[in-house]
Design an enzyme around this catalytic site. Structure first.
Site, PDB file in Angstrom:
ATOM      1  N   CYS A 188       0.837  -1.200   0.000  1.00 52.20           N
ATOM      2  CA  CYS A 188       0.000   0.000   0.000  1.00 52.20           C
ATOM      3  C   CYS A 188       0.877   1.258   0.000  1.00 52.20           C
ATOM      4  CB  CYS A 188      -0.914  -0.048   1.229  1.00 52.20           C
ATOM      5  SG  CYS A 188      -1.731   1.499   1.636  1.00 52.20           S
TER       6      CYS A 188
ATOM      7  N   CYS B   6       0.147   3.800   2.692  1.00 51.32           N
ATOM      8  CA  CYS B   6       0.636   3.270   3.972  1.00 51.32           C
ATOM      9  C   CYS B   6       2.123   3.549   4.125  1.00 51.32           C
ATOM     10  CB  CYS B   6       0.406   1.758   4.071  1.00 51.32           C
ATOM     11  SG  CYS B   6      -1.307   1.232   3.987  1.00 51.32           S
TER      12      CYS B   6
END
Length: 138
Positions: A30, A33
Site C-alpha cells: 500500500c 501506507c
C-alpha cells in the site's frame, strides 16, 4: 518510543494495558501506507505517553477483519480501552498531531458515561413501535 507490531494475540493486552494506544492498519504493498509510515514513526518519537502500534493487515487478516478494516491505511485511537477515533486514509504530520492532542484532551469520565448509556440502550428491550436504537461513535 518506537512503533510496536501488534498481532491478534497481542491486540487485547496492548489496548488493555495502556492508557492511549494508536493503531495503524497497513500493508507493505500500500503506497499511502508507506508514505504515512515515517510520519507515524516520527510522532511515536515525540509522544512517550502513547503506544504506537502497527498491524500488518496481510499477516493479521483475522484481526483486520474483526476490526472491520475495509481501507488502508486506517488509524484507530483507543483511550482507556475505548475506541475514540477511527479513520481511513493517510494523515500528514499536523493532522496526526491534531488527533493525538484531541485524544489526550478527552474528558474520559464523560466518554465512559456515554459508552455506558449506549450499552444500556442497546440492552433495553424496544417497545412496540419504537425505532431501533442507533449509537454514535465518539
Amino acid at each position: 518510543m518506537a512503533t510496536v507490531e501488534i498481532t491478534t494475540d497481542s491486540f487485547g493486552t496492548t489496548i488493555e494495558g495502556n492508557d492511549i494506544v494508536l493503531v495503524d492498519f497497513w500493508a507493505s504493498w500500500c503506497q499511502p501506507c508507506l508514505r504515512f509510515a515515517p510520519t507515524y514513526d516520527a510522532a511515536s518519537q515525540q509522544h512517550d505517553d502513547v503506544v504506537f502500534g502497527k498491524v500488518d493487515t496481510e499477516a493479521e487478516q483475522q484481526l483486520a477483519a474483526e476490526a472491520n478494516i475495509t481501507s488502508i491505511p486506517t488509524l484507530m485511537a483507543f483511550r482507556e480501552k475505548v475506541l475514540v477515533f477511527s479513520q481511513p486514509g493517510a494523515l500528514n504530520g499536523p493532522q496526526l498531531d491534531e488527533v493525538i492532542t484531541a485524544v489526550k484532551a478527552l474528558d474520559m469520565k464523560e466518554v465512559h458515561e456515554h459508552v455506558a448509556r449506549q450499552q444500556a440502550q442497546a440492552q433495553a428491550p424496544a417497545a412496540d413501535g419504537d425505532a431501533p436504537i442507533t449509537g454514535e461513535i465518539i
